[in-house]
Design an enzyme around this catalytic site. Sequence first.
Site, PDB file in Angstrom:
ATOM      1  N   ASP A 214       0.827  -1.202   0.000  1.00 61.61           N
ATOM      2  CA  ASP A 214       0.000   0.000   0.000  1.00 61.61           C
ATOM      3  C   ASP A 214       0.870   1.264   0.000  1.00 61.61           C
ATOM      4  O   ASP A 214       1.958   1.283   0.557  1.00 61.61           O
ATOM      5  CB  ASP A 214      -0.899   0.000   1.249  1.00 61.61           C
ATOM      6  CG  ASP A 214      -1.764   1.237   1.321  1.00 61.61           C
ATOM      7  OD1 ASP A 214      -2.642   1.372   0.465  1.00 61.61           O
ATOM      8  OD2 ASP A 214      -1.527   2.082   2.205  1.00 61.61           O
ATOM      9  N   GLU A 269       0.883  -0.549  -5.301  1.00 60.62           N
ATOM     10  CA  GLU A 269      -0.182   0.445  -5.458  1.00 60.62           C
ATOM     11  C   GLU A 269       0.496   1.792  -5.715  1.00 60.62           C
ATOM     12  O   GLU A 269       0.821   2.531  -4.795  1.00 60.62           O
ATOM     13  CB  GLU A 269      -1.049   0.515  -4.188  1.00 60.62           C
ATOM     14  CG  GLU A 269      -2.284   1.382  -4.367  1.00 60.62           C
ATOM     15  CD  GLU A 269      -2.545   2.362  -3.227  1.00 60.62           C
ATOM     16  OE1 GLU A 269      -3.610   2.983  -3.237  1.00 60.62           O
ATOM     17  OE2 GLU A 269      -1.691   2.536  -2.348  1.00 60.62           O
TER      18      GLU A 269
END
Length: 539
Positions: A214, A269
């Site tokens: 993330d 991401e």
Amino acid sequence: VVIRAQNGDLLYRISPWARYVVRDEDKVNYDWVHWNPPLSYIHKHPSPKRLKSLRIYESHVGIASPEGKVASYKNFTYNVLPRIKDLGYNCVQLMAIMEHAYYASFGYQVTSFFAASSRYGTPDDLKEMIDVAHSMGITVLLDVVHSHASKNSEDGLNKFDGTDYCFFHSGHKGTHQLWDSRLFDYANWEVLRFLLSNLRMWIEDYRFDGFRFDGVTSMLYHHHGIGTGFSGDYHEYFGLHVDEDALCYLMLANHMINFLHPECITIAEDVSGMPALCRPVAEGGGGFDYRLAMAIPDKWIQIIKELKDEDWNMGNIVHTLTNRRYEEKYIAYAESHDQALVGDKTLAFRLMDAEMYTNMSVLSPLTPVIDRGIQLHKMIRLITHALGGESYLNFMGNEFGHPEWLDFPRRGNNESYHYARRQFNLTEDHLLRYRFLNSFDRDMNKLEERFGWLASPPAYVSEKHEGNKVIAFERAGLVFIFNFHPYQSYVDYRVVIFKYKILLDSDAAEYGGHQRLDHNTEYFSEQYPHNYRPNSLMV
């Protein structure tokens, strides 16, 4: 753990390596619990072999139930995994597993990096859940948050030894302006040991098959992507604004995972489009296997929000779906958890909005709004799946057009669980139109499983016709034809094709369509040149 700080103060802390932390109902902070059951869970099933085509079901254990409560690992194991398998997804990406004190942070404000969240059950419950997924041939990925950490000090990493620089950069550099969280010092030897150990622990103890990292954009640049647009020009990616320590950490993490567990998958991401992020470390790349195609959901939202149906630009849609760096694998998605959160809208809710409350029953008339919404929901998903990348992702519930939005219990909504749940029961009610979308999503995934277009070379787009609003392309021996025109159907429409039998039709009755096509006919082409190909036929 009690630590005597440099100024002599005694600090009461939880070990950064704590494996199990719980919070009593009457307490604010978490306590470290020694987890050592007499009989630990023993994994029975091997991990699935590395997948060629990745169809990812992004999931959150706590909301995976129609009931207004925090759902459990056990509920996910016995009620949700069979549903995922039936829908044709072969990979589950689990959010909010790393322990986080604040439930409404969606798991992105991590307090205990080595602890699986106790609000859903015990560590052994999670191990069993992963083992059962493996028995079904489902790969399990962890949404890992190494880009930042919660500001909590009593039950988090912040000010662990009384200083603000134990795990993090000191001062302004160590705080994320927008997230109000702490930023790791990736040049610190002990921080690297801590984060790399963390990755190994999730793979080796829990048997996760890889990670979705993330906040990679925030890690890659000193500006953390705040107030910065990316056009794709190389000067945006190489220069003193790149955080080389963080980039080296990501390369090191991918190298370690690939060296110790070559079957594991890693996903970045990254919204910036950093070149070579998904090329091997040996080539000087970042070492990731896949990156999220984050421009695609933004494009669909922009089109639906700003344009009338007759103004949709076919060339622009195709460009967004095919605009990816050569030889780097992308995960295409029409929407993820980001679009489902309160303050935003899912595609289904944007398309049908208030009518979802009154007109989703088959007993009510099929209004133009519901009809358009259902048809576009299927078409957007199929064209994204088939043209947008080398993998596909869907957030739980969005496959059947889950109504409303996601909102976790918090002060602002009187601690309500009403929107922190997934109403899977809507697909089981035969009087509701949600089952049409559910069936289409399942059959779309099953068709990919049969033909493997995600693992095939990029598509050849033979037509993007602005006047007719038609897009046609070939991939994996299949021809995909989309008519995005709001009111015009076509008889005898010439397309580049050799032989043709319908495999998936969004207009079929079982998907809530109008049944305008005959599925029993087989068509053969003629030697009639069209769009630079020798053969074509009329459809």
